[in-house]
Design a protein around this motif. Structure first.
Motif, short mmCIF file in Angstrom:
data_model
loop_
_atom_site.label_atom_id
_atom_site.label_comp_id
_atom_site.label_asym_id
_atom_site.label_seq_id
_atom_site.Cartn_x
_atom_site.Cartn_y
_atom_site.Cartn_z
N PHE A 119 38.07 34.99 41.52
CA PHE A 119 38.28 35.02 40.21
C PHE A 119 39.83 35.30 40.02
CE2 PHE A 119 38.99 36.57 35.74
CZ PHE A 119 38.26 35.50 35.21
N PHE A 120 40.74 34.53 39.38
CA PHE A 120 42.19 34.64 39.24
C PHE A 120 42.51 35.24 37.93
CE2 PHE A 120 41.37 31.69 42.65
CZ PHE A 120 42.20 31.86 43.83
N ALA A 121 43.19 36.13 37.71
CA ALA A 121 43.76 36.85 36.45
C ALA A 121 45.22 37.01 36.48
CB ALA A 121 42.82 37.82 35.94
N GLY A 122 45.71 37.16 35.28
CA GLY A 122 47.11 37.26 35.11
C GLY A 122 47.06 38.83 34.48
N ALA A 123 48.52 39.14 34.37
CA ALA A 123 48.68 40.55 33.89
C ALA A 123 47.85 40.96 32.52
CB ALA A 123 50.11 40.66 33.80
N ALA A 124 47.81 39.91 31.69
CA ALA A 124 47.30 40.32 30.21
C ALA A 124 45.82 40.56 30.19
CB ALA A 124 47.52 38.98 29.43
N SER A 125 45.14 39.94 31.26
CA SER A 125 43.74 40.36 31.66
C SER A 125 43.43 41.59 32.51
CB SER A 125 43.29 38.84 32.21
OG SER A 125 43.37 37.90 31.48
N VAL A 126 44.38 42.16 32.81
CA VAL A 126 44.05 43.14 33.90
C VAL A 126 42.73 44.21 33.26
CG1 VAL A 126 44.84 45.22 35.07
CG2 VAL A 126 45.83 43.41 35.31
N ASP A 127 42.96 44.67 32.03
CA ASP A 127 42.11 45.71 31.54
C ASP A 127 40.53 44.95 31.10
OD1 ASP A 127 44.09 47.64 31.63
OD2 ASP A 127 44.64 46.99 29.49
N ARG A 128 40.69 43.59 31.31
CA ARG A 128 39.24 43.17 31.03
C ARG A 128 38.47 42.66 32.18
NH1 ARG A 128 38.24 38.05 26.95
NH2 ARG A 128 35.88 37.99 27.15
N VAL A 129 39.14 42.50 33.39
CA VAL A 129 38.27 42.44 34.58
C VAL A 129 37.52 43.61 35.21
CG1 VAL A 129 39.90 40.27 35.50
CG2 VAL A 129 40.37 42.72 35.94
N GLY A 130 36.53 43.35 35.88
CA GLY A 130 35.91 44.14 36.47
C GLY A 130 35.93 44.64 37.76
N THR A 131 35.23 45.43 38.39
CA THR A 131 35.51 45.93 39.76
C THR A 131 35.26 44.84 40.76
OG1 THR A 131 35.36 48.29 39.13
CG2 THR A 131 35.17 47.81 41.36
N ARG A 132 35.68 44.79 41.90
CA ARG A 132 35.26 43.84 43.00
C ARG A 132 35.78 44.33 44.42
NH1 ARG A 132 35.18 37.51 41.92
NH2 ARG A 132 34.48 37.53 39.73
N PRO A 133 34.85 44.37 45.64
CA PRO A 133 35.27 44.94 46.77
C PRO A 133 36.87 44.52 47.15
CG PRO A 133 33.35 43.83 46.77
CD PRO A 133 33.67 43.54 45.52
N VAL A 134 37.27 43.35 46.85
CA VAL A 134 38.51 43.41 47.34
C VAL A 134 39.44 42.65 45.99
CG1 VAL A 134 40.00 41.91 48.97
CG2 VAL A 134 37.82 42.51 49.77
N VAL A 135 40.67 43.42 45.96
CA VAL A 135 41.75 42.95 45.11
C VAL A 135 42.77 42.52 45.64
CG1 VAL A 135 42.76 43.56 42.86
CG2 VAL A 135 40.68 44.23 42.98
N ILE A 136 43.37 41.24 45.39
CA ILE A 136 44.75 40.94 45.83
C ILE A 136 45.53 40.68 44.75
CG2 ILE A 136 45.75 39.11 47.07
CD1 ILE A 136 43.43 38.15 48.29
N VAL A 137 46.85 41.50 44.70
CA VAL A 137 47.92 41.28 43.75
C VAL A 137 49.24 40.47 44.42
CG1 VAL A 137 49.38 42.55 42.21
CG2 VAL A 137 47.16 43.51 42.90
N ALA A 138 49.59 39.40 43.62
CA ALA A 138 50.77 38.65 43.90
C ALA A 138 51.89 39.23 42.86
CB ALA A 138 50.66 37.30 43.54
N VAL A 139 52.80 40.02 43.58
CA VAL A 139 53.85 40.67 42.39
C VAL A 139 54.96 39.45 42.27
CG1 VAL A 139 55.47 42.53 42.33
CG2 VAL A 139 53.42 42.80 43.59
N ASN A 140 54.58 38.47 41.52
CA ASN A 140 55.60 37.39 41.08
C ASN A 140 56.10 37.60 39.90
OD1 ASN A 140 53.15 37.15 39.65
ND2 ASN A 140 53.19 34.93 39.92
N GLY A 141 56.16 38.79 39.19
CA GLY A 141 57.10 38.78 37.98
C GLY A 141 57.27 40.10 37.79
#
Length: 198
Positions: free
Chosen positions: A140-162
């Motif tokens: 699942f791919f999400a942007g900054a505006a959706s961070v509070d809405r996404v659930g927990t997953r075993p692995v989270v990858i963050v692209a610091v592109n802004g």
């Protein structure tokens, strides 16, 4: 022109395999440029392994969405510029999937522009996009505006592109990563948010 005795004529049957070779050897063509759907990687050249995991510093901040007995996720930092952060995140994702990690185990977040797959999924509407998240069977791919809405997953990858939401996204990502947090970005910026020793 008459034959000179010093130059004997060679019969066609004795010219060797090159004269009889009527079929050229196949030459490999270019690979498809189509981007594979997450969870279905296209075989290609071997990719370098990500850096060894680094332990994450502990935080005194209370966590309401985590069980008390859960340990902090491992942190891997992949140095990348803002322009290269999405590519680095995609490579990290490919390595995880190639190593056997289930696509539904992975959440990819961005601090700037949306990942192209998030944009693609959102083109089907918000309801379909969030239903895809709830199904939990694919990356699942999400942007900054959706961070509070996404659930927990075993692995989270963050692209610091802004620049705008780095602190919010990194903090939210750390709270949502069950076992592993991979951050692709400038080490100094990541260190400033997640703490010394990153």
């Amino acid at each position: 022109m008459p034959l000179i005795p010093e130059e004997p004529q060679i019969p066609e049957s004795a010219q060797g395999p090159r004269a009889n070779a009527s079929t050229p050897r196949p030459v490999p063509g270019p690979r498809s440029a189509a981007t594979p759907r997450p969870g279905h990687p296209v075989p290609g050249p071997a990719k370098p392994a990500p850096p060894a995991p680094r332990p994450q510093p502990t935080s005194d901040r209370p966590r309401t969405d985590r069980p008390e007995n859960r340990s902090a996720p491992q942190l891997q930092l992949i140095p990348a510029s803002a322009d290269g952060a999405l590519d680095a995140a995609d490579e990290a994702l490919d390595l995880l999937l190639d190593s056997g990690r289930a696509p539904g185990d992975v959440l990819v977040l961005t601090t700037g522009e949306q990942h192209p797959w998030a944009t693609h999924e959102l083109s089907f509407g918000e309801a379909a996009y969030w239903a895809h998240h709830e199904a939990g069977d694919d990356v699942f791919f999400a942007g900054a505006a959706s961070v509070d809405r996404v659930g927990t997953r075993p692995v989270v990858i963050v692209a610091v592109n802004g620049d705008d939401a780095v602190a919010d996204v990194l903090t939210g990502a750390r709270e949502r990563a069950g076992a592993l947090l991979i951050v692709c970005g400038d080490p100094q910026r990541v260190d400033a948010v997640l703490g010394a020793g990153v």
